[in-house]
Design a protein around this motif. Structure first.
Motif, short mmCIF file in Angstrom:
data_model
loop_
_atom_site.label_atom_id
_atom_site.label_comp_id
_atom_site.label_asym_id
_atom_site.label_seq_id
_atom_site.Cartn_x
_atom_site.Cartn_y
_atom_site.Cartn_z
N ARG A 147 0.61 -1.31 0.09
CA ARG A 147 0.10 0.01 -0.08
C ARG A 147 0.86 1.06 -0.07
O ARG A 147 0.50 2.28 -0.63
CB ARG A 147 -0.73 0.05 1.32
N ASP A 151 1.02 4.01 -2.85
CA ASP A 151 0.51 5.47 -2.38
C ASP A 151 1.76 6.30 -3.00
O ASP A 151 1.33 7.45 -3.52
CB ASP A 151 0.43 5.55 -1.00
N ARG A 164 -5.21 0.73 -1.11
CA ARG A 164 -5.56 1.99 -1.01
C ARG A 164 -4.57 2.80 -0.40
O ARG A 164 -3.50 2.30 0.06
CB ARG A 164 -6.74 2.32 -0.25
N ARG A 165 -4.56 4.12 -0.44
CA ARG A 165 -3.60 4.93 0.30
C ARG A 165 -3.38 4.64 1.73
O ARG A 165 -4.29 4.28 2.21
CB ARG A 165 -4.01 6.46 -0.15
N ASP A 169 -3.63 11.83 2.23
CA ASP A 169 -5.00 11.80 2.39
C ASP A 169 -5.83 11.16 1.30
O ASP A 169 -5.39 11.03 0.02
CB ASP A 169 -5.33 13.24 2.53
N TYR A 170 -6.87 10.81 1.62
CA TYR A 170 -7.64 9.99 0.61
C TYR A 170 -8.00 10.97 -0.66
O TYR A 170 -8.05 10.33 -1.92
CB TYR A 170 -8.97 9.59 1.03
#
Length: 233
Positions: A147, A151, A164-165, A169-170
């Protein structure tokens, strides 16, 4: 290298001839390069066979080789290009699949039983869609490492159940460890007192070129002035 690593290298050469290519190391560690298509098979063998017993995955990291080996400093005169790595993306035509030697994934393995380490390097087949297989089925600890590489570098891991990150931040746009990522970023975050919430907006920092220190051709650098004058001392 130690005798133990010499024994390990002999075992690897015997079991992975033509599959693992030895990479010279300046720090005396075993480093091998392999094709992405053979990653899972090789890792499973290194983890499962008693002759190797690499039961622990220490780390996974991404590498961006964009501009690797090209000098960015020019100290003999002023330069308009500067030395900042935050440059714009190359507009050159690098083919449909991009540069197959730009992004790499590096795996650090440890055998507690045998007290030895090894490093594997895999170049992703494509720059535009950098994808390699996930090794989570072999080492579950790869979860957060993969991950992180996704990212920061945008490297995708096929088969990862929750890619996912993990650090940014998303709502973050881009991958900050890529060498063509702008230093100022693409999006900035601030608190809006009217909306009473955090908002995202295009970055307001103006890009600038950083110029390295210029070595001037003047009397301060004359060799004769640095010599001890007659009668001194």
């Amino acid at each position: 290298m130690s005798r133990a690593l010499d024994n390990l290298a002999e075992r690897i050469d015997a079991s992975f001839a033509g599959v693992l290519q030895r990479v010279e190391s300046t720090c005396g560690e075993l480093t091998y390069e392999l094709d992405a298509e053979q990653l899972i098979e090789v890792c499973a063998q290194l983890q499962g066979e008693e002759a190797f017993a690499f039961e622990q995955l220490i780390d996974i990291c991404g590498v961006d080789y964009l501009g690797y080996g090209k000098a960015e400093w020019n100290t003999l005169g002023a330069t308009s290009s500067g030395f900042s790595r935050g440059v714009s993306r190359s507009d050159g035509d690098d083919g449909e699949n991009g540069d197959p030697r730009r992004f790499a994934v590096v795996y650090h393995l440890l055998s507690v039983r045998n007290n030895w380490r090894i490093r594997l390097r895999v170049f992703v087949p494509s720059e535009h869609v950098p994808v390699v297989d996930s090794v989570m089925t072999i080492w579950p600890s790869a979860d957060w490492f993969e991950r992180e590489a996704f990212d920061l570098f945008g490297i995708l891991f096929r088969g990862h159940p929750d890619l996912r990150r993990i650090l940014t931040d998303y709502g973050f746009i881009g991958h900050p460890f890529r060498k063509d990522f702008p230093l100022s970023g693409n999006v900035e975050v601030r608190y809006d007192p009217e909306k009473q919430r955090v908002v995202y907006q295009p970055v307001s920092i103006e890009p600038r070129t950083l110029v390295p220190r210029v070595i001037r051709d003047d009397h301060r650098y004359e060799d004769v002035l640095n010599e001890e004058a007659p009668g001194d001392g």
